[in-house]
Design a protein around this motif. Structure first.
Motif, PDB file in Angstrom:
ATOM      1  N   THR A  28      30.279  43.272  42.814  1.00  0.00           N
ATOM      2  CA  THR A  28      29.654  44.421  43.468  1.00  0.00           C
ATOM      3  C   THR A  28      30.353  45.690  43.007  1.00  0.00           C
ATOM      4  OG1 THR A  28      29.221  43.056  45.414  1.00  0.00           O
ATOM      5  CG2 THR A  28      29.088  45.439  45.702  1.00  0.00           C
ATOM      6  N   LEU A  29      29.579  46.666  42.559  1.00  0.00           N
ATOM      7  CA  LEU A  29      30.144  47.928  42.092  1.00  0.00           C
ATOM      8  C   LEU A  29      30.707  48.728  43.265  1.00  0.00           C
ATOM      9  CD1 LEU A  29      30.591  49.857  39.684  1.00  0.00           C
ATOM     10  CD2 LEU A  29      28.357  50.867  40.239  1.00  0.00           C
ATOM     11  N   VAL A  30      31.948  49.193  43.108  1.00  0.00           N
ATOM     12  CA  VAL A  30      32.607  50.032  44.104  1.00  0.00           C
ATOM     13  C   VAL A  30      32.646  51.472  43.617  1.00  0.00           C
ATOM     14  CG1 VAL A  30      34.804  50.464  45.301  1.00  0.00           C
ATOM     15  CG2 VAL A  30      34.004  48.108  44.951  1.00  0.00           C
ATOM     16  N   ALA A  31      33.046  51.679  42.360  1.00  0.00           N
ATOM     17  CA  ALA A  31      33.169  53.024  41.792  1.00  0.00           C
ATOM     18  C   ALA A  31      33.153  52.921  40.275  1.00  0.00           C
ATOM     19  CB  ALA A  31      34.466  53.674  42.262  1.00  0.00           C
ATOM     20  N   SER A  32      32.917  54.053  39.644  1.00  0.00           N
ATOM     21  CA  SER A  32      32.972  54.092  38.181  1.00  0.00           C
ATOM     22  C   SER A  32      33.623  55.385  37.724  1.00  0.00           C
ATOM     23  CB  SER A  32      31.568  53.952  37.572  1.00  0.00           C
ATOM     24  OG  SER A  32      30.734  54.992  38.019  1.00  0.00           O
ATOM     25  N   ASN A  33      34.189  55.335  36.547  1.00  0.00           N
ATOM     26  CA  ASN A  33      34.828  56.485  35.907  1.00  0.00           C
ATOM     27  C   ASN A  33      35.814  57.200  36.824  1.00  0.00           C
ATOM     28  OD1 ASN A  33      31.798  56.543  34.533  1.00  0.00           O
ATOM     29  ND2 ASN A  33      33.516  56.603  33.136  1.00  0.00           N
ATOM     30  N   ARG A  34      36.800  56.464  37.293  1.00  0.00           N
ATOM     31  CA  ARG A  34      37.851  57.041  38.132  1.00  0.00           C
ATOM     32  C   ARG A  34      38.988  57.502  37.243  1.00  0.00           C
ATOM     33  NH1 ARG A  34      37.007  58.244  43.439  1.00  0.00           N
ATOM     34  NH2 ARG A  34      35.351  56.897  44.182  1.00  0.00           N
ATOM     35  N   HIS A  35      39.309  58.779  37.335  1.00  0.00           N
ATOM     36  CA  HIS A  35      40.357  59.369  36.509  1.00  0.00           C
ATOM     37  C   HIS A  35      41.636  59.542  37.316  1.00  0.00           C
ATOM     38  CE1 HIS A  35      37.643  60.409  33.191  1.00  0.00           C
ATOM     39  NE2 HIS A  35      36.745  60.558  34.144  1.00  0.00           N
ATOM     40  N   ALA A  36      42.738  59.351  36.644  1.00  0.00           N
ATOM     41  CA  ALA A  36      44.056  59.634  37.195  1.00  0.00           C
ATOM     42  C   ALA A  36      44.887  60.188  36.058  1.00  0.00           C
ATOM     43  CB  ALA A  36      44.687  58.362  37.754  1.00  0.00           C
ATOM     44  N   LYS A  37      46.008  60.788  36.387  1.00  0.00           N
ATOM     45  CA  LYS A  37      46.867  61.327  35.333  1.00  0.00           C
ATOM     46  C   LYS A  37      47.140  60.250  34.287  1.00  0.00           C
ATOM     47  CE  LYS A  37      49.465  64.964  37.584  1.00  0.00           C
ATOM     48  NZ  LYS A  37      50.795  65.420  37.980  1.00  0.00           N
ATOM     49  N   GLY A  38      46.742  60.523  33.071  1.00  0.00           N
ATOM     50  CA  GLY A  38      47.059  59.623  31.977  1.00  0.00           C
ATOM     51  C   GLY A  38      46.203  58.381  31.869  1.00  0.00           C
ATOM     52  N   GLY A  39      45.175  58.240  32.698  1.00  0.00           N
ATOM     53  CA  GLY A  39      44.369  57.033  32.601  1.00  0.00           C
ATOM     54  C   GLY A  39      43.018  57.162  33.267  1.00  0.00           C
ATOM     55  N   GLU A  40      42.158  56.210  32.961  1.00  0.00           N
ATOM     56  CA  GLU A  40      40.829  56.164  33.544  1.00  0.00           C
ATOM     57  C   GLU A  40      40.444  54.710  33.748  1.00  0.00           C
ATOM     58  OE1 GLU A  40      36.159  56.970  32.409  1.00  0.00           O
ATOM     59  OE2 GLU A  40      37.709  57.345  30.925  1.00  0.00           O
ATOM     60  N   ILE A  41      39.710  54.472  34.815  1.00  0.00           N
ATOM     61  CA  ILE A  41      39.171  53.139  35.061  1.00  0.00           C
ATOM     62  C   ILE A  41      37.666  53.237  34.905  1.00  0.00           C
ATOM     63  CG2 ILE A  41      38.937  51.266  36.716  1.00  0.00           C
ATOM     64  CD1 ILE A  41      41.541  52.407  38.011  1.00  0.00           C
ATOM     65  N   ASP A  42      37.114  52.415  34.017  1.00  0.00           N
ATOM     66  CA  ASP A  42      35.674  52.473  33.755  1.00  0.00           C
ATOM     67  C   ASP A  42      34.871  52.016  34.959  1.00  0.00           C
ATOM     68  OD1 ASP A  42      36.085  53.394  31.137  1.00  0.00           O
ATOM     69  OD2 ASP A  42      36.204  51.354  30.359  1.00  0.00           O
ATOM     70  N   LEU A  43      35.165  50.828  35.467  1.00  0.00           N
ATOM     71  CA  LEU A  43      34.443  50.272  36.604  1.00  0.00           C
ATOM     72  C   LEU A  43      35.432  49.670  37.596  1.00  0.00           C
ATOM     73  CD1 LEU A  43      31.692  48.264  34.678  1.00  0.00           C
ATOM     74  CD2 LEU A  43      31.410  50.509  35.752  1.00  0.00           C
ATOM     75  N   ILE A  44      35.158  49.870  38.873  1.00  0.00           N
ATOM     76  CA  ILE A  44      35.901  49.191  39.924  1.00  0.00           C
ATOM     77  C   ILE A  44      34.872  48.369  40.682  1.00  0.00           C
ATOM     78  CG2 ILE A  44      37.358  49.424  41.966  1.00  0.00           C
ATOM     79  CD1 ILE A  44      38.182  52.208  40.849  1.00  0.00           C
ATOM     80  N   MET A  45      35.117  47.066  40.751  1.00  0.00           N
ATOM     81  CA  MET A  45      34.146  46.170  41.362  1.00  0.00           C
ATOM     82  C   MET A  45      34.846  45.229  42.324  1.00  0.00           C
ATOM     83  SD  MET A  45      31.575  45.552  38.140  1.00  0.00           S
ATOM     84  CE  MET A  45      30.125  45.401  39.177  1.00  0.00           C
ATOM     85  N   ARG A  46      34.065  44.585  43.159  1.00  0.00           N
ATOM     86  CA  ARG A  46      34.591  43.562  44.072  1.00  0.00           C
ATOM     87  C   ARG A  46      34.080  42.204  43.633  1.00  0.00           C
ATOM     88  NH1 ARG A  46      38.284  44.080  47.893  1.00  0.00           N
ATOM     89  NH2 ARG A  46      38.359  46.126  48.785  1.00  0.00           N
ATOM     90  N   ASP A  47      34.982  41.253  43.655  1.00  0.00           N
ATOM     91  CA  ASP A  47      34.637  39.853  43.429  1.00  0.00           C
ATOM     92  C   ASP A  47      35.175  39.115  44.646  1.00  0.00           C
ATOM     93  OD1 ASP A  47      33.935  37.393  42.455  1.00  0.00           O
ATOM     94  OD2 ASP A  47      35.343  37.409  40.769  1.00  0.00           O
ATOM     95  N   GLY A  48      34.340  39.003  45.673  1.00  0.00           N
ATOM     96  CA  GLY A  48      34.817  38.466  46.948  1.00  0.00           C
ATOM     97  C   GLY A  48      35.806  39.436  47.551  1.00  0.00           C
ATOM     98  N   GLU A  49      37.011  38.951  47.850  1.00  0.00           N
ATOM     99  CA  GLU A  49      38.055  39.793  48.432  1.00  0.00           C
ATOM    100  C   GLU A  49      38.889  40.508  47.367  1.00  0.00           C
ATOM    101  OE1 GLU A  49      38.529  40.394  51.745  1.00  0.00           O
ATOM    102  OE2 GLU A  49      36.621  39.321  51.909  1.00  0.00           O
ATOM    103  N   THR A  50      38.643  40.203  46.101  1.00  0.00           N
ATOM    104  CA  THR A  50      39.448  40.755  45.013  1.00  0.00           C
ATOM    105  C   THR A  50      38.836  42.037  44.474  1.00  0.00           C
ATOM    106  OG1 THR A  50      40.156  38.532  44.396  1.00  0.00           O
ATOM    107  CG2 THR A  50      40.424  40.253  42.736  1.00  0.00           C
ATOM    108  N   LEU A  51      39.660  43.064  44.329  1.00  0.00           N
ATOM    109  CA  LEU A  51      39.243  44.304  43.695  1.00  0.00           C
ATOM    110  C   LEU A  51      39.480  44.141  42.192  1.00  0.00           C
ATOM    111  CD1 LEU A  51      38.143  47.043  44.645  1.00  0.00           C
ATOM    112  CD2 LEU A  51      40.479  47.905  44.542  1.00  0.00           C
ATOM    113  N   VAL A  52      38.451  44.414  41.414  1.00  0.00           N
ATOM    114  CA  VAL A  52      38.516  44.181  39.975  1.00  0.00           C
ATOM    115  C   VAL A  52      38.419  45.513  39.235  1.00  0.00           C
ATOM    116  CG1 VAL A  52      37.495  42.947  38.023  1.00  0.00           C
ATOM    117  CG2 VAL A  52      37.358  41.957  40.333  1.00  0.00           C
ATOM    118  N   PHE A  53      39.428  45.805  38.435  1.00  0.00           N
ATOM    119  CA  PHE A  53      39.432  46.992  37.582  1.00  0.00           C
ATOM    120  C   PHE A  53      38.947  46.543  36.211  1.00  0.00           C
ATOM    121  CE2 PHE A  53      42.663  47.658  40.828  1.00  0.00           C
ATOM    122  CZ  PHE A  53      42.257  48.879  41.348  1.00  0.00           C
ATOM    123  N   VAL A  54      37.820  47.116  35.776  1.00  0.00           N
ATOM    124  CA  VAL A  54      37.161  46.646  34.560  1.00  0.00           C
ATOM    125  C   VAL A  54      37.249  47.705  33.471  1.00  0.00           C
ATOM    126  CG1 VAL A  54      35.008  45.782  33.554  1.00  0.00           C
ATOM    127  CG2 VAL A  54      35.528  45.322  35.971  1.00  0.00           C
TER     128      VAL A  54
END
Length: 122
Positions: A28-54
């Motif tokens: 399940t999609l939680v968020a996309s294109n999350r920026h932080a100093k020095g990095g970016e996460i393309d997709l943040i998803m849920r796989d059951g109880e696990t948060l998945v950084f893709v």
């Protein structure tokens, strides 16, 4: 899906296609294109109880190697740093993992290679 010549637009379209492809596989999609100093996460998803950084890597052709080969140790460190920042700002404490999806092809001919738990935070 039409892949435009603008690299930013192409990247967004490939990430959207990847999110749909992963959703078809139960995430399940939680968020996309999350920026932080020095990095970016393309997709943040849920796989059951696990948060998945893709991390999504795309190449139209494999003449210079598969897109999965482009996730270097330095890139992993930047993703981990951005994930830690996300977890901190969202005040989350949950199981997490880092997946990588290599996407090849263009237009409606996209192929996906998904590596679950591709690397660990250290």
């Amino acid at each position: 899906m039409a892949i435009r010549s603008n690299p930013r637009q192409r990247g967004q379209l490939v990430e959207q296609a990847t999110a749909r492809w992963l959703a078809e596989r139960g995430l399940t999609l939680v968020a996309s294109n999350r920026h932080a100093k020095g990095g970016e996460i393309d997709l943040i998803m849920r796989d059951g109880e696990t948060l998945v950084f893709v991390e999504v890597r795309h190449r139209q052709r494999q003449d210079y190697g598969h897109p999965l080969e482009t996730v270097t140790a330095a890139k992993q460190r930047r993703i981990i740093k951005a994930a830690r920042f996300y977890l901190h700002t969202q005040r989350l404490s949950c199981p997490c993992r880092f997946d990588v999806v290599g996407v090849t092809g263009s237009h409606s001919e996209l192929e996906f290679d998904w590596i679950r738990a591709a690397f660990d935070a250290y």
